[in-house]
Design a protein around this motif. Structure first.
Motif, PDB file in Angstrom:
ATOM      1  N   ILE A 192      11.951   3.192 -13.334  1.00 16.46           N
ATOM      2  CA  ILE A 192      11.657   2.311 -12.202  1.00 16.46           C
ATOM      3  C   ILE A 192      10.203   2.474 -11.774  1.00 16.46           C
ATOM      4  N   ASP A 193       9.522   1.347 -11.583  1.00 18.23           N
ATOM      5  CA  ASP A 193       8.115   1.387 -11.171  1.00 18.23           C
ATOM      6  C   ASP A 193       7.925   0.452  -9.987  1.00 18.23           C
ATOM      7  N   ILE A 194       7.905   1.026  -8.799  1.00 16.76           N
ATOM      8  CA  ILE A 194       7.789   0.230  -7.583  1.00 16.76           C
ATOM      9  C   ILE A 194       6.446  -0.474  -7.497  1.00 16.76           C
ATOM     10  N   MET A 195       5.415   0.081  -8.182  1.00 18.42           N
ATOM     11  CA  MET A 195       4.067  -0.467  -8.067  1.00 18.42           C
ATOM     12  C   MET A 195       3.925  -1.840  -8.712  1.00 18.42           C
ATOM     13  N   ILE A 196       4.823  -2.208  -9.616  1.00 19.79           N
ATOM     14  CA  ILE A 196       4.687  -3.518 -10.265  1.00 19.79           C
ATOM     15  C   ILE A 196       5.735  -4.508  -9.752  1.00 19.79           C
ATOM     16  N   SER A 197       6.303  -4.203  -8.579  1.00 22.23           N
ATOM     17  CA  SER A 197       7.322  -5.102  -8.014  1.00 22.23           C
ATOM     18  C   SER A 197       6.779  -6.504  -7.785  1.00 22.23           C
ATOM     19  N   GLY A 198       5.497  -6.602  -7.423  1.00 23.58           N
ATOM     20  CA  GLY A 198       4.904  -7.918  -7.204  1.00 23.58           C
ATOM     21  C   GLY A 198       4.721  -8.694  -8.486  1.00 23.58           C
ATOM     22  N   VAL A 199       4.539  -7.967  -9.594  1.00 24.65           N
ATOM     23  CA  VAL A 199       4.381  -8.626 -10.892  1.00 24.65           C
ATOM     24  C   VAL A 199       5.738  -9.047 -11.439  1.00 24.65           C
ATOM     25  N   TYR A 200       6.717  -8.143 -11.315  1.00 26.20           N
ATOM     26  CA  TYR A 200       8.053  -8.418 -11.849  1.00 26.20           C
ATOM     27  C   TYR A 200       9.108  -8.242 -10.753  1.00 26.20           C
ATOM     28  N   PRO A 201       9.275  -9.252  -9.892  1.00 22.76           N
ATOM     29  CA  PRO A 201      10.351  -9.178  -8.894  1.00 22.76           C
ATOM     30  C   PRO A 201      11.719  -9.050  -9.555  1.00 22.76           C
ATOM     31  N   GLU A 202      11.786  -9.404 -10.822  1.00 17.54           N
ATOM     32  CA  GLU A 202      13.054  -9.335 -11.555  1.00 17.54           C
ATOM     33  C   GLU A 202      13.595  -7.909 -11.605  1.00 17.54           C
ATOM     34  N   GLN A 203      12.693  -6.922 -11.587  1.00 13.19           N
ATOM     35  CA  GLN A 203      13.138  -5.529 -11.604  1.00 13.19           C
ATOM     36  C   GLN A 203      14.097  -5.268 -10.438  1.00 13.19           C
ATOM     37  N   LYS A 204      13.725  -5.715  -9.248  1.00 14.29           N
ATOM     38  CA  LYS A 204      14.568  -5.524  -8.056  1.00 14.29           C
ATOM     39  C   LYS A 204      15.847  -6.339  -8.156  1.00 14.29           C
ATOM     40  N   VAL A 205      15.749  -7.549  -8.688  1.00 12.08           N
ATOM     41  CA  VAL A 205      16.932  -8.403  -8.841  1.00 12.08           C
ATOM     42  C   VAL A 205      17.941  -7.735  -9.773  1.00 12.08           C
ATOM     43  N   ILE A 206      17.456  -7.177 -10.876  1.00 17.48           N
ATOM     44  CA  ILE A 206      18.336  -6.499 -11.829  1.00 17.48           C
ATOM     45  C   ILE A 206      19.045  -5.331 -11.156  1.00 17.48           C
ATOM     46  N   ILE A 207      18.281  -4.532 -10.411  1.00 14.05           N
ATOM     47  CA  ILE A 207      18.859  -3.367  -9.736  1.00 14.05           C
ATOM     48  C   ILE A 207      19.868  -3.801  -8.675  1.00 14.05           C
ATOM     49  N   ASP A 208      19.527  -4.819  -7.897  1.00 16.08           N
ATOM     50  CA  ASP A 208      20.446  -5.302  -6.862  1.00 16.08           C
ATOM     51  C   ASP A 208      21.764  -5.775  -7.463  1.00 16.08           C
ATOM     52  N   ASN A 209      21.688  -6.427  -8.599  1.00 15.23           N
ATOM     53  CA  ASN A 209      22.911  -6.890  -9.262  1.00 15.23           C
ATOM     54  C   ASN A 209      23.756  -5.718  -9.739  1.00 15.23           C
ATOM     55  N   LEU A 210      23.093  -4.677 -10.227  1.00 20.08           N
ATOM     56  CA  LEU A 210      23.824  -3.492 -10.659  1.00 20.08           C
ATOM     57  C   LEU A 210      24.525  -2.823  -9.483  1.00 20.08           C
ATOM     58  N   LEU A 211      23.850  -2.800  -8.338  1.00 21.09           N
ATOM     59  CA  LEU A 211      24.382  -2.092  -7.174  1.00 21.09           C
ATOM     60  C   LEU A 211      25.564  -2.797  -6.521  1.00 21.09           C
ATOM     61  N   LYS A 212      25.887  -3.969  -7.000  1.00 16.75           N
ATOM     62  CA  LYS A 212      27.083  -4.647  -6.506  1.00 16.75           C
ATOM     63  C   LYS A 212      28.349  -3.943  -6.979  1.00 16.75           C
ATOM     64  N   SER A 213      28.192  -3.111  -7.992  1.00 16.49           N
ATOM     65  CA  SER A 213      29.327  -2.371  -8.540  1.00 16.49           C
ATOM     66  C   SER A 213      29.483  -1.030  -7.839  1.00 16.49           C
ATOM     67  N   GLU A 214      30.677  -0.739  -7.354  1.00 17.15           N
ATOM     68  CA  GLU A 214      30.961   0.540  -6.709  1.00 17.15           C
ATOM     69  C   GLU A 214      30.772   1.689  -7.696  1.00 17.15           C
ATOM     70  N   LYS A 215      31.183   1.454  -8.945  1.00 21.71           N
ATOM     71  CA  LYS A 215      31.052   2.490  -9.968  1.00 21.71           C
ATOM     72  C   LYS A 215      29.590   2.847 -10.200  1.00 21.71           C
ATOM     73  N   VAL A 216      28.727   1.837 -10.226  1.00 23.16           N
ATOM     74  CA  VAL A 216      27.295   2.083 -10.422  1.00 23.16           C
ATOM     75  C   VAL A 216      26.752   2.927  -9.270  1.00 23.16           C
ATOM     76  N   CYS A 217      27.118   2.583  -8.044  1.00 20.81           N
ATOM     77  CA  CYS A 217      26.648   3.347  -6.877  1.00 20.81           C
ATOM     78  C   CYS A 217      27.109   4.797  -6.956  1.00 20.81           C
ATOM     79  N   GLN A 218      28.342   5.007  -7.378  1.00 18.78           N
ATOM     80  CA  GLN A 218      28.856   6.370  -7.487  1.00 18.78           C
ATOM     81  C   GLN A 218      28.123   7.147  -8.574  1.00 18.78           C
TER      82      GLN A 218
END
Length: 706
Positions: free
Chosen positions: A234-260
């Motif tokens: 994960i590279d927070i510094m390029i969030s402005g270049v690739y907002p998709e990074q956050k979108v991918i992570i947010d989609n993963l976090l919809k899963s309870e298993k992933v959060c655990q």
């Protein structure tokens, strides 16, 4: 922020700020100093497209696609920058240069089709070995595994030194990593290579690959490596270049298993940071205890006592029982450490990473398999094979430690006493509970992989050529404390942060805990969280009867010289805990600072009566009497203190002030000299209120140093 060549830092700054125009300009400056024909051509095309877009904007023309076009241009500029950054990193390291050139100079087809064909052929040919005649099977097996290991080592190096991938390359590797026709050991190794490449330079295609493999793989070993891989990348510094990074992570976090699993991973990462400390405990505390018990030996029946002097039972009838209890207690302590997740083997096996086997980077992260060419021939002729394999199968060792164990066994087992060798040959020796491993759960597989990574990042000789989360303090916090990243703020992971913080506090990672709490929404904070953040007033407001919050708030107010507020907090504490000595004494100190000596003395006389031998009570009482100009009483108490064994520098300082006010100047100077004279000496405002003018202060200062 991951390390970047300083010459490219101005480009990266503009990219991380999302400023495409300035990034193009900075890249043009860079390429004028370090020309690269292909990069210059690509950048010129982007410059023309950018100028055309801004030209329409300057004329006031509306363009509904402008935002999308700007983002695409920004990403294209990043790709040029990232490829240049990879190139600079490789050139800066002779090790990385050798990896890069060594793979590219091979007479080999590096197309995805060819790579996949090689890997699938290996699986097919391995299966076909069973059809070979027995006298030829092992020879063919050795040749097959040797060729394949060389191919995979080269592929590993090729990926680690690769530049930015195209979408088609990313999809091809994703399909390969999800294919049931490819060996899962190969898949695990490729995932590790992608992670190392991605950690050195962020690549959205590789990042998406790891998250896709994590979501879709049916092999838990591969899944867990992919999980660790994308988290480490994960590279927070390029969030402005690739907002998709956050979108991918947010989609993963919809899963309870992933959060655990992320919560478990964060906790496991904390334990890896304790490996060195755990090793010190084993080396300094546990091993000396074990060495004391040289009256025991390992036999086929477990731990047995060596015959002692016949008089032992007469002179010390319970000695052997006590030794056995101590040994069992020591062994149990190590077992408990291991069960709690401690890496109890790091210290021992760290000395076994100098074998030629570990010269190849891929061997640090390759899953253990007995047909690995560097150990296969030994395993085949090893007389103690069953014993060694039993230990490796049952013991909670990481892969690189298993290789170390096998290689070390070549040197050690043959030199053991004949009786011990006989037991090992027949697999009759037992190491008891310590050798038992865990079920192959996801958490266990992940922990084993983290142990491999820790050894790699801490012990690999050429680790300096890589972005290393265990040695770079900034990345240490960004990678290993990913719960403290804004990438996970206002996400389903927020509700798990409190449990992670508790563990951080337990293992004294206070800075990490504070970072996580600062990025925890208020709705998930309880009074304990506020206390850990030292938000004392808020903690008291949330729970007005919480002793820890009130006492912390009182100390904080006193430190800030807000004595009225501190006094108020101690009043509230004394209502909840009447007569508690520390709170009464601290309140008295507050009253002294507020110059309410009468009320302070009431508390102090009571404390002096109830705790007549408490020297701290006597100190505060003597100083209060001094402040209240009751100098004879104060001097008498100081004289008594000076006869005791617990005299401190502050006693001499305060007694000096008392004597000075009494006119005993020489005696005062003598005690001042014994006080080590603090930086804020003398307290001129305090003295001024009591008739000591600046002239006397100057003369006293001169006298002390005469």
């Amino acid at each position: 922020m991951k390390s970047i060549d300083h010459s490219l830092e101005p480009v990266f700054k503009q990219l991380s700020d999302g400023n495409c125009g300035k990034a193009i300009s900075e890249l043009e400056v860079y390429l004028s100093a370090w020309p690269d024909g292909q990069s210059i051509e690509r950048l010129q095309v982007l410059r023309e497209e950018y100028d055309l877009m801004t030209g329409y904007w300057r004329k006031g023309m509306e363009d509904p696609q402008r935002q999308e076009q700007y983002q695409r241009l920004l990403q294209q500029v990043y790709l040029i920058f990232a490829n240049l950054a990879v190139h600079r990193r490789i050139k800066a390291s002779s090790f990385m240069t050798s990896l890069f050139q060594g793979t590219r100079q091979q007479q080999r087809d590096w197309s995805l089709t060819a790579i996949r064909q090689e890997m699938e052929n290996f699986v097919t040919e391995t299966a076909m070995l069973e059809l070979e005649a027995e006298n030829k099977r092992e020879e063919k097996r050795r040749a097959l595994y040797k060729d394949h290991q060389e191919q995979m080592n080269a592929l590993f190096n090729y990926i680690v030194t690769s530049r930015m991938w195209t979408e088609s390359v990313g999809k091809g590797f994703t399909d390969l990593l999800l294919s049931p026709t490819v060996d899962n050991i190969d898949q695990q190794l490729i995932v590790s290579a992608v992670m190392l490449s991605l950690m050195n330079q962020f690549d959205i295609v590789k990042f998406r690959l790891l998250t896709d493999v994590y979501r879709q793989s049916q092999d838990e070993h591969v899944r867990q490596r992919a999980l660790v891989g994308w988290v480490f990348s994960i590279d927070i510094m390029i969030s402005g270049v690739y907002p998709e990074q956050k979108v991918i992570i947010d989609n993963l976090l919809k899963s309870e298993k992933v959060c655990q699993e992320l919560t478990e991973l964060q906790m496991q990462l904390l334990l890896t940071l304790n490996a060195e400390k755990d090793n010190d405990i084993i080396r300094k505390e546990i091993m000396p205890d074990l060495m004391k018990n040289d009256a025991f030996q390992i036999t086929r029946n477990g731990i047995e006592e060596v015959e002692d002097d016949p008089l032992e039972d007469v002179l010390h009838p319970d000695a052997s029982e006590r030794r056995m209890e101590q040994l069992e207690s020591t062994m149990q302590r190590m077992i408990d450490m291991q069960k709690q997740g401690s890496d109890i083997y790091f210290g021992g096996f760290s000395q076994m990473k100098r074998y030629p086997f570990f010269y190849d980077m891929s061997n640090w992260l390759v899953p253990f398999y007995i047909h690995h060419p560097d150990i296969a021939q030994f395993v085949e002729r090893m007389e103690f094979r069953h014993f060694v394999m039993s230990i490796l199968d049952k013991g909670p060792f990481c892969n690189s430690d298993k290789y170390s164990f096998v290689i070390a066994s070549m040197e050690v087992l043959g030199r053991l006493p004949a009786s011990v060798q006989e037991m090992l040959k027949h697999n009759e020796a037992s190491l008891g509970e310590l050798e038992l491993g865990e079920n192959q759960t996801a958490a266990y597989l992940r922990r084993i992989y983290l142990m491999d990574l820790y050894r790699f990042f801490r012990l690999f000789p050429n680790r300096a050529a890589l972005n290393n989360p265990y040695e770079d303090s900034k990345q240490h916090y960004e990678t290993l404390n990913f719960f403290g990243s804004v990438m996970f703020l206002f996400s389903p992971l927020d509700r798990y942060k409190k449990s992670v913080v508790r563990m951080m506090k337990k293992y004294h990672f206070d800075d990490m805990a504070k970072m996580v709490l600062l990025l925890t929404p208020d709705e998930y904070k309880d009074v304990q969280c506020l206390i850990w953040l030292e938000l004392w007033d808020q903690a008291v407001e949330m729970d007005p009867t919480n002793e820890q919050a009130l006492s912390g708030a009182a100390r904080h107010a006193f430190k800030n010289r807000d004595y009225e507020q501190a006094n108020d907090y101690y009043d509230r504490l004394l209502l909840l805990f009447p007569g508690k000595k520390n709170y009464m004494l601290n309140k008295a100190v507050c009253l002294v600072q507020l110059e309410d000596y009468e009320e302070a003395l009431k508390l102090l006389y009571q404390l002096d009566y109830e705790y007549a031998d408490d020297v701290n009570v006597q100190r505060v009482l003597a100083w209060t009497l001094t402040c209240d100009n009751r100098l004879e009483q104060a001097a008498a108490m100081y004289e008594q203190t000076m006869k005791g064994e617990k005299v401190i520098a502050e006693d001499h300082l305060n007694y000096g002030y008392c004597l000075w006010l009494m006119g005993r100047v020489d005696d005062a100077a003598a005690h001042f000299r014994k006080s080590n004279i603090p930086e804020d000496f003398p307290d001129i405002p305090w003295l001024s209120k009591r008739g000591i003018d600046i002239l006397q202060v100057r003369m006293m200062t001169a006298l002390i140093h005469s």
